[in-house]
Design an enzyme around this catalytic site. Sequence first.
Site, PDB file in Angstrom:
ATOM      1  N   GLY A  21       0.774  -1.238   0.000  1.00 32.30           N
ATOM      2  CA  GLY A  21       0.000   0.000   0.000  1.00 32.30           C
ATOM      3  C   GLY A  21       0.805   1.287   0.000  1.00 32.30           C
ATOM      4  O   GLY A  21       0.235   2.375   0.084  1.00 32.30           O
ATOM      5  N   GLN A  22       2.132   1.193  -0.131  1.00 30.83           N
ATOM      6  CA  GLN A  22       2.924   2.417  -0.173  1.00 30.83           C
ATOM      7  C   GLN A  22       2.525   3.235  -1.397  1.00 30.83           C
ATOM      8  O   GLN A  22       2.111   2.692  -2.416  1.00 30.83           O
ATOM      9  CB  GLN A  22       4.431   2.119  -0.241  1.00 30.83           C
ATOM     10  CG  GLN A  22       4.993   1.432   0.971  1.00 30.83           C
ATOM     11  CD  GLN A  22       4.941  -0.089   0.844  1.00 30.83           C
ATOM     12  OE1 GLN A  22       4.086  -0.652   0.178  1.00 30.83           O
ATOM     13  NE2 GLN A  22       5.865  -0.756   1.507  1.00 30.83           N
ATOM     14  N   GLU A  23       2.665   4.533  -1.296  1.00 31.90           N
ATOM     15  CA  GLU A  23       2.246   5.437  -2.372  1.00 31.90           C
ATOM     16  C   GLU A  23       2.837   5.025  -3.723  1.00 31.90           C
ATOM     17  O   GLU A  23       2.148   5.022  -4.740  1.00 31.90           O
ATOM     18  CB  GLU A  23       2.650   6.869  -2.037  1.00 31.90           C
ATOM     19  CG  GLU A  23       2.107   7.881  -3.030  1.00 31.90           C
ATOM     20  CD  GLU A  23       2.396   9.324  -2.634  1.00 31.90           C
ATOM     21  OE1 GLU A  23       1.996  10.210  -3.389  1.00 31.90           O
ATOM     22  OE2 GLU A  23       3.021   9.544  -1.574  1.00 31.90           O
ATOM     23  N   SER A  24       4.100   4.629  -3.744  1.00 26.64           N
ATOM     24  CA  SER A  24       4.762   4.264  -5.004  1.00 26.64           C
ATOM     25  C   SER A  24       4.193   2.991  -5.625  1.00 26.64           C
ATOM     26  O   SER A  24       4.363   2.749  -6.818  1.00 26.64           O
ATOM     27  CB  SER A  24       6.268   4.080  -4.773  1.00 26.64           C
ATOM     28  OG  SER A  24       6.487   3.048  -3.818  1.00 26.64           O
ATOM     29  N   LEU A  25       3.485   2.174  -4.840  1.00 24.01           N
ATOM     30  CA  LEU A  25       2.941   0.903  -5.345  1.00 24.01           C
ATOM     31  C   LEU A  25       1.476   1.000  -5.770  1.00 24.01           C
ATOM     32  O   LEU A  25       0.989   0.145  -6.504  1.00 24.01           O
ATOM     33  CB  LEU A  25       3.077  -0.185  -4.267  1.00 24.01           C
ATOM     34  CG  LEU A  25       4.487  -0.511  -3.795  1.00 24.01           C
ATOM     35  CD1 LEU A  25       4.443  -1.505  -2.653  1.00 24.01           C
ATOM     36  CD2 LEU A  25       5.322  -1.051  -4.949  1.00 24.01           C
TER      37      LEU A  25
END
Length: 180
Positions: free
Chosen positions: A70-74
């Site tokens: 769920g990280q922003e980059s993913l």
Amino acid sequence: MMGLIFAKLWSFFCNQEHKVIIVGLDNAGKTTILYQFLMNEVVHTSPTIGSNVEEIVVKNTHFLMWDIGGQESLRSSWNTYYSNTEFIILVVDSIDRERLAITKEELYRMLAHEDLRKAAVLIFANKQDMKGCMTAAEISKYLTLSSIKDHPWHIQSCCALTGEGLCQGLEWMTSRIGVR
């Protein structure tokens, strides 16, 4: 005798897998929930890069659960997992008021995606054991869940660490199979 044969055939054909994606912002509790389902215990996790996938069986119903980082980059790659998805589990960190607007944006982006037009949505309001957390009703209101008319949805309070509320969420999903 014929009834027994029919029952055996029916159980054989009804054991197909149901694809589930578990999404939410980083640190919401997605992986903890997945392994609570699988092993009924808390597993120490680190941020998910990519995805984890596990098969969970509930009353002869097989769910193939994809826990997606769920990280922003993913988040921009979440749509690569959408094909053939029957259920979306959105995990919300009930104490993270600052990022609830981002969760809402991501939810409505997903619901607009063609590959998810038939998916049912289970929202887990996680971390209900934490002091000062938002209730499921508050989260529902903020996410304007009542405006979702083209997807069956359910919000469930839970605590990933204790497992409280998780079975009720799975029961709701199981009750949705074959309803569409």
